[in-house]
Design a protein around this motif. Structure first.
Motif, mmCIF file in Angstrom:
data_model
loop_
_atom_site.group_PDB
_atom_site.id
_atom_site.type_symbol
_atom_site.label_atom_id
_atom_site.label_comp_id
_atom_site.label_asym_id
_atom_site.label_seq_id
_atom_site.Cartn_x
_atom_site.Cartn_y
_atom_site.Cartn_z
ATOM 1 N N ALA A 335 5.388 -8.734 5.919
ATOM 2 C CA ALA A 335 5.646 -9.225 4.803
ATOM 3 C C ALA A 335 4.831 -8.878 3.728
ATOM 4 O O ALA A 335 4.990 -8.648 2.467
ATOM 5 C CB ALA A 335 5.324 -10.867 4.905
ATOM 6 N N HIS A 336 3.589 -8.534 3.919
ATOM 7 C CA HIS A 336 2.683 -8.166 3.116
ATOM 8 C C HIS A 336 2.717 -6.548 2.730
ATOM 9 O O HIS A 336 2.690 -6.321 1.432
ATOM 10 C CB HIS A 336 1.089 -8.326 3.705
ATOM 11 C CG HIS A 336 0.544 -9.630 3.679
ATOM 12 N ND1 HIS A 336 -0.759 -10.020 4.045
ATOM 13 C CD2 HIS A 336 0.906 -10.718 3.033
ATOM 14 C CE1 HIS A 336 -1.120 -11.035 3.989
ATOM 15 N NE2 HIS A 336 0.018 -11.738 3.178
ATOM 16 N N GLU A 337 3.227 -5.933 3.547
ATOM 17 C CA GLU A 337 3.585 -4.464 3.438
ATOM 18 C C GLU A 337 4.914 -4.538 2.132
ATOM 19 O O GLU A 337 4.794 -3.549 1.387
ATOM 20 C CB GLU A 337 3.767 -3.598 4.500
ATOM 21 C CG GLU A 337 2.582 -3.317 5.170
ATOM 22 C CD GLU A 337 3.064 -2.260 6.517
ATOM 23 O OE1 GLU A 337 3.948 -2.139 6.612
ATOM 24 O OE2 GLU A 337 1.909 -2.080 7.192
ATOM 25 N N LYS A 338 5.770 -5.130 2.508
ATOM 26 C CA LYS A 338 6.977 -5.415 1.578
ATOM 27 C C LYS A 338 6.327 -5.843 0.101
ATOM 28 O O LYS A 338 7.006 -5.230 -0.856
ATOM 29 C CB LYS A 338 7.865 -6.296 2.119
ATOM 30 C CG LYS A 338 9.079 -6.376 1.388
ATOM 31 C CD LYS A 338 10.348 -7.498 2.183
ATOM 32 C CE LYS A 338 11.552 -7.421 1.131
ATOM 33 N NZ LYS A 338 12.401 -8.309 2.036
ATOM 34 N N LEU A 339 5.395 -7.005 0.029
ATOM 35 C CA LEU A 339 5.020 -7.286 -0.988
ATOM 36 C C LEU A 339 4.085 -6.424 -1.749
ATOM 37 O O LEU A 339 4.685 -6.028 -3.077
ATOM 38 C CB LEU A 339 4.221 -8.723 -0.930
ATOM 39 C CG LEU A 339 3.541 -9.158 -2.170
ATOM 40 C CD1 LEU A 339 4.593 -9.827 -3.045
ATOM 41 C CD2 LEU A 339 2.581 -10.303 -1.518
ATOM 42 N N LEU A 340 3.212 -5.622 -1.071
ATOM 43 C CA LEU A 340 2.411 -4.782 -1.834
ATOM 44 C C LEU A 340 2.430 -3.521 -1.864
ATOM 45 O O LEU A 340 1.597 -2.656 -2.539
ATOM 46 C CB LEU A 340 1.030 -5.360 -1.160
ATOM 47 C CG LEU A 340 0.373 -6.665 -1.573
ATOM 48 C CD1 LEU A 340 -0.848 -6.979 -0.638
ATOM 49 C CD2 LEU A 340 0.244 -7.418 -3.043
ATOM 50 N N GLY A 341 3.139 -2.991 -0.600
ATOM 51 C CA GLY A 341 3.320 -1.511 -0.350
ATOM 52 C C GLY A 341 2.278 -1.286 0.875
ATOM 53 O O GLY A 341 1.304 -1.825 0.766
ATOM 54 N N PRO A 342 2.819 -0.392 1.599
ATOM 55 C CA PRO A 342 1.907 -0.107 2.763
ATOM 56 C C PRO A 342 0.486 0.657 2.467
ATOM 57 O O PRO A 342 -0.502 0.232 3.323
ATOM 58 C CB PRO A 342 2.781 0.933 3.712
ATOM 59 C CG PRO A 342 4.161 0.879 3.031
ATOM 60 C CD PRO A 342 3.927 0.338 1.853
ATOM 61 N N HIS A 343 0.316 1.025 1.258
ATOM 62 C CA HIS A 343 -1.044 1.657 0.953
ATOM 63 C C HIS A 343 -2.239 0.450 0.892
ATOM 64 O O HIS A 343 -3.166 0.923 0.582
ATOM 65 C CB HIS A 343 -0.898 2.668 -0.083
ATOM 66 C CG HIS A 343 -0.327 1.945 -1.484
ATOM 67 N ND1 HIS A 343 0.831 1.550 -1.416
ATOM 68 C CD2 HIS A 343 -0.754 1.914 -2.657
ATOM 69 C CE1 HIS A 343 1.112 1.157 -2.666
ATOM 70 N NE2 HIS A 343 0.173 1.456 -3.452
ATOM 71 N N VAL A 345 -2.233 -2.452 2.381
ATOM 72 C CA VAL A 345 -2.331 -3.399 3.740
ATOM 73 C C VAL A 345 -3.201 -2.580 4.452
ATOM 74 O O VAL A 345 -2.645 -1.474 5.059
ATOM 75 C CB VAL A 345 -0.968 -4.058 3.995
ATOM 76 C CG1 VAL A 345 -1.558 -4.690 5.222
ATOM 77 C CG2 VAL A 345 -0.266 -4.587 2.883
ATOM 78 N N THR A 346 -4.328 -2.800 4.642
ATOM 79 C CA THR A 346 -5.457 -1.926 5.344
ATOM 80 C C THR A 346 -5.683 -2.426 6.837
ATOM 81 O O THR A 346 -5.645 -3.886 6.944
ATOM 82 C CB THR A 346 -6.465 -1.356 4.660
ATOM 83 O OG1 THR A 346 -7.166 -2.629 4.444
ATOM 84 C CG2 THR A 346 -6.219 -0.666 3.569
ATOM 85 N N ARG A 347 -6.233 -1.701 7.604
ATOM 86 C CA ARG A 347 -7.024 -2.329 8.952
ATOM 87 C C ARG A 347 -8.406 -2.623 8.505
ATOM 88 O O ARG A 347 -8.794 -2.050 7.901
ATOM 89 C CB ARG A 347 -6.519 -1.406 10.045
ATOM 90 C CG ARG A 347 -5.316 -1.398 10.497
ATOM 91 C CD ARG A 347 -5.026 -2.575 11.542
ATOM 92 N NE ARG A 347 -3.825 -2.535 11.916
ATOM 93 C CZ ARG A 347 -2.834 -3.485 12.071
ATOM 94 N NH1 ARG A 347 -3.131 -4.764 11.471
ATOM 95 N NH2 ARG A 347 -1.526 -3.335 12.484
ATOM 96 N N THR A 348 -9.041 -3.411 9.259
ATOM 97 C CA THR A 348 -10.378 -3.786 9.133
ATOM 98 C C THR A 348 -11.020 -4.068 10.454
ATOM 99 O O THR A 348 -10.134 -4.823 11.324
ATOM 100 C CB THR A 348 -10.718 -5.124 8.128
ATOM 101 O OG1 THR A 348 -12.274 -5.285 8.112
ATOM 102 C CG2 THR A 348 -10.169 -6.483 8.904
ATOM 103 N N PRO A 349 -12.203 -3.497 10.876
ATOM 104 C CA PRO A 349 -12.902 -3.907 12.359
ATOM 105 C C PRO A 349 -13.417 -5.136 12.083
ATOM 106 O O PRO A 349 -13.486 -5.894 10.979
ATOM 107 C CB PRO A 349 -13.864 -2.833 12.275
ATOM 108 C CG PRO A 349 -14.138 -2.496 10.535
ATOM 109 C CD PRO A 349 -12.889 -2.507 10.131
ATOM 110 N N PRO A 350 -13.764 -5.663 13.260
ATOM 111 C CA PRO A 350 -14.157 -7.044 13.513
ATOM 112 C C PRO A 350 -15.582 -7.175 12.583
ATOM 113 O O PRO A 350 -16.299 -6.158 12.451
ATOM 114 C CB PRO A 350 -14.549 -7.236 14.805
ATOM 115 C CG PRO A 350 -13.818 -6.105 15.657
ATOM 116 C CD PRO A 350 -13.628 -5.134 14.678
ATOM 117 N N THR A 351 -15.750 -8.248 11.864
ATOM 118 C CA THR A 351 -17.020 -8.386 11.110
ATOM 119 C C THR A 351 -17.689 -9.534 11.772
ATOM 120 O O THR A 351 -17.284 -10.532 12.278
ATOM 121 C CB THR A 351 -16.483 -8.642 9.631
ATOM 122 O OG1 THR A 351 -17.640 -9.121 9.011
ATOM 123 C CG2 THR A 351 -15.510 -9.814 9.543
ATOM 124 N N THR A 352 -18.931 -9.478 11.573
ATOM 125 C CA THR A 352 -19.926 -10.503 12.159
ATOM 126 C C THR A 352 -20.149 -11.757 11.302
ATOM 127 O O THR A 352 -21.136 -12.503 11.460
ATOM 128 C CB THR A 352 -21.233 -9.909 12.650
ATOM 129 O OG1 THR A 352 -21.783 -9.218 11.560
ATOM 130 C CG2 THR A 352 -21.122 -9.247 13.961
#
Length: 426
Positions: A335-343, A345-352
């Motif tokens: 849904a976010h990719e459709k809304l914003l475009g795939p570029h 919507v990114t991946r994030t590593p786990p954060t502490t």
């Protein structure tokens, strides 16, 4: 626009843009959300004292029409129910509280409360939930079900989510089929970042307060005392070995001694010393092991310093790791990719980083959660070119690009909610 406080209270006047570089959000939705964001930013309140903030958020929901608003849930918590016929129940959550930080952002709508600042983006979160509620109310022909809109108190102390649940949030308003939230992050505004499906996004945490009981006396006669300052100092150094020597290198964990308090005068050995310790890891087992190790070390240093009594320990807050539901996040990602475009919507590593949102998953309720970019294009380009680093959350200079981040946050929440609600018949 003008941002005003309580009658007779401080007033901040700020002119802010009302147009958007993010997704299209109708002006009648965006403008009230922006006004709410700037007003709350200028008048922050600490955990447990969010009375005015709760009033402003509740008023924004009440103005929607057809939204039943309840105050005082688990403290100053707010719960609004936007009903639109039979169907799924989806909860959108934001936080009410600010931090004990002196603002140095230079924003024209900066905090008017000395020593208190919305340095984590909770003002933006509240405005995005209010805006998403307004957008969903405007588009009732698109969905069926109930949207629960929650303003949670005391997130920064990791106590507010549990307090709302203990006050019967789900029993009183219904158990949701999905709980949604987002969090401001120092990544480009106009983007969102998701964890890989099935992996943690944030660590769990334990906050441990320890008191070392010494024997006070005169600085001129140290042999007649049991110095808790020395024991505390030795413990601070030794505690670093919990991660460096007791935690597998493949396991991500953090232990920070963020507070050390002892004594009032140089010529007096105090009777006790206090340590504030933050422990963060990605499994409950690691949190339990590290907490036990911290206690063991402090007890050993207390014994080594011949302290007359065993140290005391209090866990002041805790929260489990945050792992968003893989199935829900796969659909929300689409849904976010459709809304914003795939570029965008990114991946994030786990954060502490850590927060108490996982408690809303009590009983197996699925959670949807992502990071919302808040860094303006100019600041991002300057940082990448070797200029000043982007101020992170909790920093005095933290200053989200509201012009871009707010419409993105409103649209991202709306799209995620619509995914989980029942589609209205044509």
């Amino acid at each position: 626009m003008t941002v005003t406080g309580k009658p007779g209270g401080p007033t901040a006047t700020a002119t802010a843009p009302t147009h958007s570089m993010g997704p299209a959000v109708p002006r009648e939705v965006l403008r009230p959300a922006l006004e709410l964001c700037l007003d709350i930013h200028a008048h922050p309140e600490l955990s447990g004292a969010e009375r005015r903030t709760a009033d402003r958020f509740a008023a924004a929901l009440t103005r929607l029409g057809g939204c039943t608003v309840t105050r005082g849930v688990g403290g100053h918590g707010v719960a609004g129910a936007l009903r639109n016929g039979p169907g799924p129940r989806v909860l959108l959550r934001a936080e009410l509280d600010a931090l004990p930080v002196t603002e140095q952002s230079g924003l024209p709508y900066a905090s008017t409360v000395p020593g208190v600042m919305h340095a984590c983006g909770h003002d933006l979160h509240l405005a995005a939930v209010a805006g998403a509620a307004a957008e969903l109310a405007r588009r009732r022909d698109r969905w069926r079900g109930t949207v629960l809109l929650v303003g949670q108190p005391a997130e920064e102390t990791l106590t507010g989510a549990r307090a709302m649940l203990d006050d019967g949030l789900y029993e009183r308003f219904g158990t949701p089929a999905l709980v949604l939230a987002q969090h401001a992050a120092p990544i480009p505004a106009g983007t969102v970042a998701h964890a890989a499906p099935g992996t943690p996004l944030m660590s769990g945490s334990v906050t441990l307060d320890a008191v070392i009981h010494g024997r006070g006396g005169h600085a001129a006669t140290p042999h007649l005392t049991a110095d808790p300052v020395l024991a505390a100092a030795a413990a601070v150094v030794r505690l670093q070995s919990v991660v460096a020597r007791e935690t597998p290198p493949s396991e991500q964990a953090v232990l920070t001694v963020g507070a050390l308090r002892a004594g009032e005068a140089a010529n007096i050995t105090p009777s006790n010393a206090r340590l504030g310790i933050s422990i963060r890891a990605f499994t409950d087992e690691s949190l339990t092991r590290m907490t036990a190790a911290a206690r063991r070390i402090i007890e050993a240093e207390s014994t080594a310093s011949a302290c007359p009594d065993a140290p005391g320990f209090t866990i002041t807050s805790s929260s489990p790791p945050l792992t968003p539901d893989a199935t829900a996040m796969t659909a929300i990602g689409q849904a976010h990719e459709k809304l914003l475009g795939p570029h965008r919507v990114t991946r994030t590593p786990p954060t502490t980083a850590t927060e108490d949102f996982p408690h809303f998953g009590t009983g197996g309720v699925p959670l949807g959660y992502w990071l919302l970019g808040v860094t303006g294009a100019r600041a991002w380009r300057q940082a990448r070119a070797g200029g000043p680093p982007v101020p992170p959350n909790h920093a005095p200079a933290f200053a989200p690009d509201v012009r871009t981040a707010l419409p993105t946050g409103i649209a991202a929440l709306t799209a995620a909610a619509l995914h989980a609600l029942e589609e209205a018949p044509a």
